[in-house]
Write a protein that holds these residues in place. Structure first.
Motif, short mmCIF file in Angstrom:
data_model
loop_
_atom_site.label_atom_id
_atom_site.label_comp_id
_atom_site.label_asym_id
_atom_site.label_seq_id
_atom_site.Cartn_x
_atom_site.Cartn_y
_atom_site.Cartn_z
N PRO A 106 -0.57 -1.12 -6.24
CA PRO A 106 -1.39 -1.51 -7.28
C PRO A 106 -1.82 -0.96 -8.69
O PRO A 106 -2.70 -1.01 -9.64
CB PRO A 106 -2.30 -2.13 -5.95
CG PRO A 106 -2.05 -1.94 -4.94
CD PRO A 106 -0.82 -1.26 -4.85
N ASP A 107 -1.87 0.70 -8.96
CA ASP A 107 -1.59 1.03 -9.45
C ASP A 107 -0.30 1.59 -10.19
O ASP A 107 -0.59 1.72 -11.66
CB ASP A 107 -1.28 2.72 -8.68
CG ASP A 107 -2.33 3.41 -7.81
OD1 ASP A 107 -3.27 2.00 -7.57
OD2 ASP A 107 -2.22 3.99 -6.66
N GLN A 108 1.04 0.35 -9.90
CA GLN A 108 1.80 -0.10 -10.86
C GLN A 108 1.66 -1.05 -12.42
O GLN A 108 0.46 -1.57 -11.93
CB GLN A 108 2.83 0.04 -10.55
CG GLN A 108 3.33 0.39 -9.22
CD GLN A 108 4.89 0.05 -8.38
OE1 GLN A 108 5.57 -0.83 -9.06
NE2 GLN A 108 4.91 0.42 -7.39
N PRO A 109 1.54 -0.94 -13.41
CA PRO A 109 1.32 -1.73 -14.72
C PRO A 109 1.95 -3.59 -13.51
O PRO A 109 2.48 -3.62 -13.13
CB PRO A 109 2.19 -1.08 -15.52
CG PRO A 109 2.54 -0.23 -15.33
CD PRO A 109 2.67 0.17 -14.09
N ILE B 39 5.36 -9.98 -13.67
CA ILE B 39 5.29 -11.08 -13.25
C ILE B 39 6.11 -10.85 -12.10
O ILE B 39 6.18 -11.87 -10.54
CB ILE B 39 6.59 -11.85 -13.98
CG1 ILE B 39 6.97 -13.22 -13.36
CG2 ILE B 39 7.56 -10.99 -14.08
CD1 ILE B 39 5.70 -14.48 -13.09
N LEU B 40 6.69 -9.80 -11.30
CA LEU B 40 7.71 -9.52 -9.57
C LEU B 40 6.52 -9.41 -8.94
O LEU B 40 5.68 -9.30 -8.08
CB LEU B 40 8.46 -7.94 -10.01
CG LEU B 40 9.79 -8.57 -10.06
CD1 LEU B 40 10.52 -8.10 -10.56
CD2 LEU B 40 10.71 -10.05 -9.61
N ILE B 41 5.15 -8.94 -9.63
CA ILE B 41 4.55 -7.88 -8.71
C ILE B 41 2.87 -9.03 -8.13
O ILE B 41 2.67 -9.71 -7.45
CB ILE B 41 3.58 -6.99 -9.38
CG1 ILE B 41 4.63 -5.99 -9.35
CG2 ILE B 41 2.34 -6.35 -8.66
CD1 ILE B 41 3.80 -4.49 -10.14
N GLU B 42 3.42 -9.45 -10.04
CA GLU B 42 2.35 -11.07 -9.47
C GLU B 42 2.77 -11.91 -8.50
O GLU B 42 1.93 -11.97 -7.16
CB GLU B 42 2.08 -11.48 -10.38
CG GLU B 42 0.99 -10.95 -11.61
CD GLU B 42 -0.21 -10.57 -10.66
OE1 GLU B 42 -1.20 -11.09 -11.00
OE2 GLU B 42 -0.68 -9.48 -11.98
N THR B 43 3.65 -12.60 -8.56
CA THR B 43 4.92 -13.39 -7.49
C THR B 43 4.53 -12.68 -6.44
O THR B 43 4.03 -13.17 -4.92
CB THR B 43 6.62 -13.60 -7.58
OG1 THR B 43 5.92 -13.86 -8.90
CG2 THR B 43 5.93 -14.71 -6.52
N TYR B 44 4.90 -11.58 -5.82
CA TYR B 44 4.69 -10.16 -4.86
C TYR B 44 3.27 -11.02 -3.93
O TYR B 44 3.25 -11.15 -2.26
CB TYR B 44 5.11 -9.35 -4.72
CG TYR B 44 5.12 -7.89 -3.72
CD1 TYR B 44 6.42 -8.26 -2.87
CD2 TYR B 44 3.82 -7.86 -2.86
CE1 TYR B 44 5.65 -7.47 -1.68
CE2 TYR B 44 4.37 -6.53 -2.07
CZ TYR B 44 5.18 -6.93 -1.48
OH TYR B 44 5.27 -6.20 -0.27
N THR C 244 1.06 -1.44 0.35
CA THR C 244 0.34 0.55 -0.83
C THR C 244 1.15 1.34 0.23
O THR C 244 0.64 1.80 -0.47
CB THR C 244 -1.35 -0.27 0.85
OG1 THR C 244 -1.54 -0.89 1.19
CG2 THR C 244 -2.10 1.28 1.17
N TYR C 245 1.84 1.71 0.43
CA TYR C 245 2.86 2.51 0.81
C TYR C 245 3.64 2.40 -0.64
O TYR C 245 3.51 4.04 -0.73
CB TYR C 245 3.96 1.95 1.67
CG TYR C 245 4.90 3.42 2.72
CD1 TYR C 245 4.19 4.48 3.17
CD2 TYR C 245 5.99 3.65 1.93
CE1 TYR C 245 4.16 6.00 3.68
CE2 TYR C 245 7.39 3.90 2.34
CZ TYR C 245 6.08 5.45 2.62
OH TYR C 245 7.40 6.86 3.22
N LEU C 246 3.76 1.43 -0.79
CA LEU C 246 4.46 1.96 -2.01
C LEU C 246 2.93 2.17 -3.45
O LEU C 246 3.63 2.35 -4.80
CB LEU C 246 5.43 0.96 -2.78
CG LEU C 246 6.59 1.49 -1.99
CD1 LEU C 246 7.35 -0.40 -2.46
CD2 LEU C 246 7.37 2.44 -1.30
#
Length: 695
Positions: A318-321, A324-329, A313-315
């Motif tokens: 969710p607003d970033q495109p 694979i890194l975000i999905e894994t996270y 939330t702090y970074l």
């Protein structure tokens, strides 16, 4: 340098690093624009400084310890035991005598015992002498409360006699623990010149051996160290709980979910640390040892789940495109939540291994995401990186050392370093959240200022639109206005001509001339009244709230519409309570009434004379409203258009703009009333609206 001296020196390094980190946070908070516009020197300086502190800190414990022999008579030789012998008991079947006579003992130097995940039992032995002339009180400390089974055996090396045996551990009753809520320790009283052999058998319940910080200290030094550790632990918990309460208050005042997420992380971090340092074992062990041991991975899993949610939330991940890194996270966050209750079924070792793997993966992903955002000059990412770097590094090395994948002597021998880095991270993150709140508050103030300006501009435009609508309506009613003015002007002209005739022919009649003069005055006043009403209708003005007689509203409407009614032979029938008073702006309410009656006249003007009827009624409604009803006998409206006719630019008239009824609705709503349309049986339409009464 003695072990205690090195620990103090390293503690000073840690304190300096934490202090410099906090100063850096403050500098970033105050001079972020300068940093971004000019250079990255401060940021790079912090990274280099932190790296050097880490190198110096680890180097302080990299070399072999001085004083290979443990001598209770010489305080300088006491400290962490890094010269000992270890024996692996694969079947966990060896007894003391068999272990003593075994030929498989191996000598270990310069590192603390760290066995990791193993199903074997391990024996450790070392010699302890007292070369001094006085008896000595010493304490042998495992440095951790998290050992399942620990058997102490102390023998006199001079004759091989067994002096004492103590059975302890997390899965046994606490029949012996020197400081019950801290560590597994064994106090020993040594006579002058006595030589002892200390054996410790370490057995695991489910295949995991906690890394040890095995040490021998004088009882006074041990008590002092534990007292100091208790004080620091109390300050640690106090700091965590203080920031937790502060975050809860921030959530209550701002309703921002990030604060309650951070508060949950701090609370769970406190509980995890509370269990890790053994403070809970004495409370829960007597109930259920398995439950007590499963609590640590359970709370640790939840703690890291909330931290990763907070970081997400702090970074604003969710607003970033998506990638694979975000999905894994996100998947790992979900797995941490799902695996937390399974800790009670999987067992301590498996749960800890699963948690460590997931947490290490997400720490790496979070590091990559944060570095990428830092490169894009994201201030939140820079704050998070500075705040989390010490804790992330320490936690990662600690988790890697659990399975003996990597042995970090400093973390094994000085467990409290993890707490120190945690305090720094919590304080730094709190600074960063406060900074973000400051930026958010400034943005909200600017947004409110822009919203206020927009509202003022909108109100101004709305008043202009209402004025334009009235001008347009006055143009449509120009025939009625001309008719209303022609009557008094014609009368004035006739009277003036009669007076001129009498004067020319010297027919002086005082009473007749006085009557003519009075009639001229009355007709002039009537014309002035008409002009004043027209001017009031056309004047832009501002919205006002007055006590208005309904009859005055209806009289003004009749004034403007009487000509059309007479010219088109339309009957206007009025009934109801015209003595009511309403609250509002007289001109705007007149505008609504004239507009609605004009629409009704337009609807029936082409009908046969017997159907050219318009009805107007006013009555009290629900005790605090006046209900106005305008109905006609025209063709009516389809049911699906009853709501649409109030939309802007919707019209059923050829050449119409579709703004009249929309403006009427805005005026009625602004007066806290309602307006609606419905069909009239057997034909025609009805429009009704309410206004608050002022009785």
């Amino acid at each position: 340098m003695a072990p205690e001296t090195r620990s103090i020196a390293l503690g000073n390094f840690n304190s300096i690093a934490s202090f410099m980190g906090i100063i850096t946070m403050l500098l970033f908070g105050e001079y972020e624009k300068i940093i971004f516009k000019r250079n990255y020197c401060l940021f790079i300086t912090y990274i280099i400084f932190s790296t050097l502190i880490g190198i110096v800190g680890f180097a302080a414990h990299a070399g072999p310890q001085e004083g290979a022999a443990m001598d209770a008579g010489q305080a300088a030789s006491l400290g962490v035991v890094q010269r000992y012998q270890a024996l692996e008991d694969s079947g966990c079947a060896l007894h003391l005598e068999a272990a003593r006579s075994s030929q498989h003992w191996i000598a270990v130097a310069d590192r603390s015992p760290n066995f990791g995940f193993t199903s074997a039992c391990w024996w450790i032995r070392f010699n302890l002498d007292n070369s001094g002339p006085q008896p000595a009180q010493v304490t042998v400390d495992l440095g951790t409360p998290l050992q399942d089974f620990v058997d102490w055996h102390v023998l006199d090396r001079s004759d091989g006699r067994l002096l004492t045996s103590v059975h302890s551990g997390d899965r046994r009753d606490f029949n012996f623990r020197y400081q019950q809520s801290l560590t597994l320790a064994l106090p020993l009283a040594m006579a002058a010149g006595q030589q002892l052999a200390v054996y410790a058998r370490l057995a695991s319940f489910d295949g995991f051996q906690e890394p040890l910080a095995l040490a021998v200290r004088s009882s006074d030094a041990f008590s002092l160290a534990k007292s100091r550790e208790q004080l620091l632990t109390g300050m640690y918990f106090g700091c965590l709980l203080a920031f937790c309460i502060y975050s809860i208050f921030l959530f209550i005042s701002t309703k921002e979910n990030i604060h309650i997420t951070y508060a949950a992380f701090l609370l769970l971090l406190s509980l995890t640390t509370f269990i890790y340092y053994g403070a809970s074992t004495g409370i829960l062990h007597s109930i259920n040892a398995d439950f007590n041991n499963a609590l640590l991975p359970f709370f640790f899993s939840l703690c890291m789940f909330f931290f990763f949610i907070f970081a997400r939330t702090y970074l604003k991940i969710p607003d970033q495109p998506p990638n694979i890194l975000i999905e894994t996270y996100n998947v790992i966050i979900t797995l941490l939540l799902l695996i937390s209750p399974l800790s009670f079924l999987l067992g301590y070792a498996i749960a800890y291994a699963a948690n460590a793997t997931l947490v290490l993966c997400n720490i790496l992903i979070l590091l990559l995401l944060t570095i990428r955002l830092c490169w894009k000059k994201n201030m939140n990412a820079i704050f998070l990186f500075i705040a989390f770097f010490p804790l992330g590094t320490s936690l990662s090395l600690k988790l890697l050392s659990l399975d003996n994948f990597i042995t970090v002597q400093h973390l094994i021998e000085n467990n409290f370093y993890l707490a120190e880095s945690t305090i720094f991270s919590v304080v730094a993150l709190s600074f960063s959240i406060a900074h973000s709140m400051k930026i958010m508050r400034l943005a909200m103030e600017k947004a409110r200022s822009r919203e206020l300006e927009s509202t003022i501009a909108l109100q101004d435009n709305e008043l202009k639109l209402l004025h334009l609508s009235r001008v347009t309506l006055a143009g449509e009613l120009s025939g009625a206005i001309a008719h209303e003015l022609s009557q008094p002007l014609t009368s004035i002209l006739s009277n003036a001509q009669a007076a001129e005739f009498m004067i020319r022919n010297r027919h002086f009649n005082e009473s007749a001339q006085l009557a003519i003069t009075r009639d001229i005055i009355d007709q002039a006043k009537l014309a002035a009244t008409v002009i004043a009403k027209i001017r009031k209708l056309l004047y832009p003005g501002k919205r006002s709230t007055d006590r208005i007689r309904v009859n005055d509203v209806l009289a003004s409407a009749r004034l403007f519409l009487q000509h059309d009614l007479t010219l088109k032979n339309i009957r206007l029938t009025e009934y109801g309570d015209h003595a009511l008073h309403v609250s509002g702006d007289l001109v705007q309410i007149q505008q609504v009434m004239i507009n609605l009656l004009a629409n009704a006249i337009e609807a029936v003007k082409d009908l046969p004379d017997e159907r050219k009827c318009v009805y107007l009624s006013v009555r009290a409604y629900l005790g605090k409203y006046a209900l106005f009803t305008i109905s006609d006998t025209g063709v009516g409206l389809p049911p699906d258009q009853h709501d649409r006719i109030f939309d802007a630019f919707f019209t059923t008239k050829e050449g119409g703009m579709g703004l009249g009824l929309n403006i009427c609705k805005k005026i009625i709503v602004a007066h806290y009333g309602e307006i609606w349309a419905r069909s009239s049986y057997p034909f025609g339409s009805i429009i009704e609206f309410t206004l608050p009464t002022d009785e």
